[in-house]
Scaffold this active site. Structure first.
Site, short mmCIF file in Angstrom:
data_model
loop_
_atom_site.label_atom_id
_atom_site.label_comp_id
_atom_site.label_asym_id
_atom_site.label_seq_id
_atom_site.Cartn_x
_atom_site.Cartn_y
_atom_site.Cartn_z
N TRP A 102 15.18 70.01 76.99
CA TRP A 102 14.20 71.09 76.73
C TRP A 102 12.97 70.54 76.03
CZ3 TRP A 102 14.38 74.84 79.87
CH2 TRP A 102 15.61 75.25 80.39
N ASP A 168 11.21 75.37 69.04
CA ASP A 168 11.86 76.11 70.12
C ASP A 168 13.30 76.38 69.66
OD1 ASP A 168 13.26 77.01 72.30
OD2 ASP A 168 12.80 75.30 73.60
N LYS A 192 20.57 84.11 74.32
CA LYS A 192 21.70 83.39 73.70
C LYS A 192 22.15 84.14 72.45
CE LYS A 192 19.17 79.68 75.69
NZ LYS A 192 20.01 79.21 76.77
N1 PMP Z 1 14.45 76.00 75.43
C1 PMP Z 1 15.76 75.92 75.20
C2 PMP Z 1 16.25 75.15 74.01
C3 PMP Z 1 16.66 76.54 76.07
O1 PMP Z 1 17.99 76.45 75.85
C4 PMP Z 1 16.17 77.27 77.18
C5 PMP Z 1 17.07 78.01 78.13
N2 PMP Z 1 18.31 77.51 78.33
C6 PMP Z 1 14.79 77.29 77.39
C7 PMP Z 1 13.96 76.67 76.49
C8 PMP Z 1 14.19 78.03 78.55
O2 PMP Z 1 14.26 79.37 78.26
P1 PMP Z 1 13.83 80.51 79.26
O3 PMP Z 1 14.82 80.49 80.37
O4 PMP Z 1 13.91 81.72 78.39
O5 PMP Z 1 12.45 80.21 79.72
#
Ligand code: PMP
Length: 357
Positions: A102, A168, A192
């Site tokens: 991420w 994030d 989550k």
């Molecule tokens: N950052 C992290 C740490 C994540 O775990 C996720 C989703 N698994 C995201 C960003 C992406 O999130 P979204 O699907 O809400 O765009």
């Protein structure tokens, strides 16, 4: 009724009492004669739901009054772009810490808008404070406190002096108390620890709201949403409502984030102890940076993966397959995963090892 212990990384389990409450209020929210889904976002009923959710989140996290809380759409992925669009002006460059999948996505997006300095890059661990190569003229420092895929979590909050720290927190928000005043921006996709998918929570310090990069669409400007109390356009009303029920659960059923942290630490320890205490399972993450929320583990023999998943499913333990980029298994044990779910998984793992190890 046959609910499963769902170890999905997100969307993930919600507290059962929250779903039950939503069911009770489904057709007629508190005498309004309508479902929350049918309410105008500008009506007094929804306004009261929205205000209570924000107040409860502020209380839970201890969010200081010089921070705005936004309830947006677009997921954490949109924040990968919104952060540079809103924070880069004047400086043009930012520091990023890369600890996994991420982080990489956030970095790739930021590079579209400015210069990225890699302050540190680690795999299956996180950098120590004194290993961070921070630049004096960065607009901000961005990091991912919990890497959902690798299961790598910072055990500390990086010190960045006067430079705003951006986090994030998608897969760690509300798992433990944090000192919000250490951060410039905190963002998280809801699916989550907050509520259902479709909502993105952004907590932003007031002095960082203002000028954006030229050409930034109105919908991507924090100021637009701050000025309109997250009602510039139609917000994800039902997800906002359900998240409010989750905040209420955390406050009143769990007893706050200190209590939640105790439970989470205990749940994670049980699972890591089970992995470390066997010669059959393994977790590749440096122990001081192991995630409380996402626990990846491999079996000694990958040929047994499919059997493991099939047998686990029969015990009502679901969605344990690891991310396609990592393989093996991953048990996501967010706030709403009951401790009995972890106990059941640990017992199943021991039994599986006895029969197949
Ligand atoms: N950052 C992290 C740490 C994540 O775990 C996720 C989703 N698994 C995201 C960003 C992406 O999130 P979204 O699907 O809400 O765009």
């Amino acid at each position: 009724m046959a609910r499963v212990f769902n170890f999905s990384a997100g969307p993930a389990m919600l507290p059962q009492v929250v779903i039950e409450r939503a069911r009770e209020e489904m057709l007629d929210w508190q005498g309004s004669g309508m479902s929350v889904m049918e309410m105008s976002h500008r009506g007094k009923e929804f306004m009261s739901i929205a205000a209570k959710a924000e107040a409860d989140l502020r209380e839970l996290m201890g969010i200081p009054s010089n921070y705005k809380v936004l309830f947006l759409q677009g997921g954490a992925s949109s924040q990968f772009a919104m952060v540079p669009m809103n924070l880069l002006p004047g400086k043009g460059r930012a520091d990023y810490i890369n600890t996994g999948s991420w982080s990489k996505k956030a970095i790739a997006e930021a590079k579209r808008y400015g210069q990225v300095n890699l302050a540190a890059e680690t795999s299956m661990t996180c950098p120590a404070q004194d290993a961070l190569q921070l630049s004096a003229d960065a607009a901000y420092v961005h990091y991912t406190p919990n890497e959902t895929i690798q299961g790598v979590e910072f055990p500390y909050v990086p010190e960045t002096g006067d430079i705003p720290l951006v986090a994030d927190m998608s897969s760690t928000i509300l798992s433990r108390p944090i000192d919000v005043s250490r951060f410039g921006v905190i963002y998280a996709g809801a699916q989550k620890n907050i509520g259902p998918a479709g909502l993105t929570v952004v907590i932003v310090r007031e002095d960082l709201i203002g000028e954006c990069l030229e050409g930034t669409p109105s919908m991507f400007q924090y100021k637009t949403h701050v000025d309109a109390d997250s009602m510039y356009n139609t917000p994800p009303t039902y997800a906002w409502y359900l998240s409010g029920l989750v905040f209420d659960w955390l406050k009143n059923d769990i007893g706050g984030l200190d209590k939640m942290a105790e439970i989470n630490e205990r749940k994670a320890k049980k699972l890591y102890d089970a992995v470390d205490g066997s010669g059959f399972y393994a977790n590749p993450v440096e122990p001081s940076c192991r995630s409380w929320m996402n626990v990846p583990f491999t079996l000694a023999n990958a040929d047994l993966d499919a059997t493991f998943l099939e047998e686990a499913g029969k015990q009502r333990l679901t969605t344990l397959k690891g991310h396609r980029s990592v393989g093996g298994m991953r048990a996501s044990i967010y706030n709403a995963m009951p401790e009995e779910g972890v106990d059941a998984l640990v017992a199943f793992m021991a039994d599986f090892e006895k029969r197949h190890g």
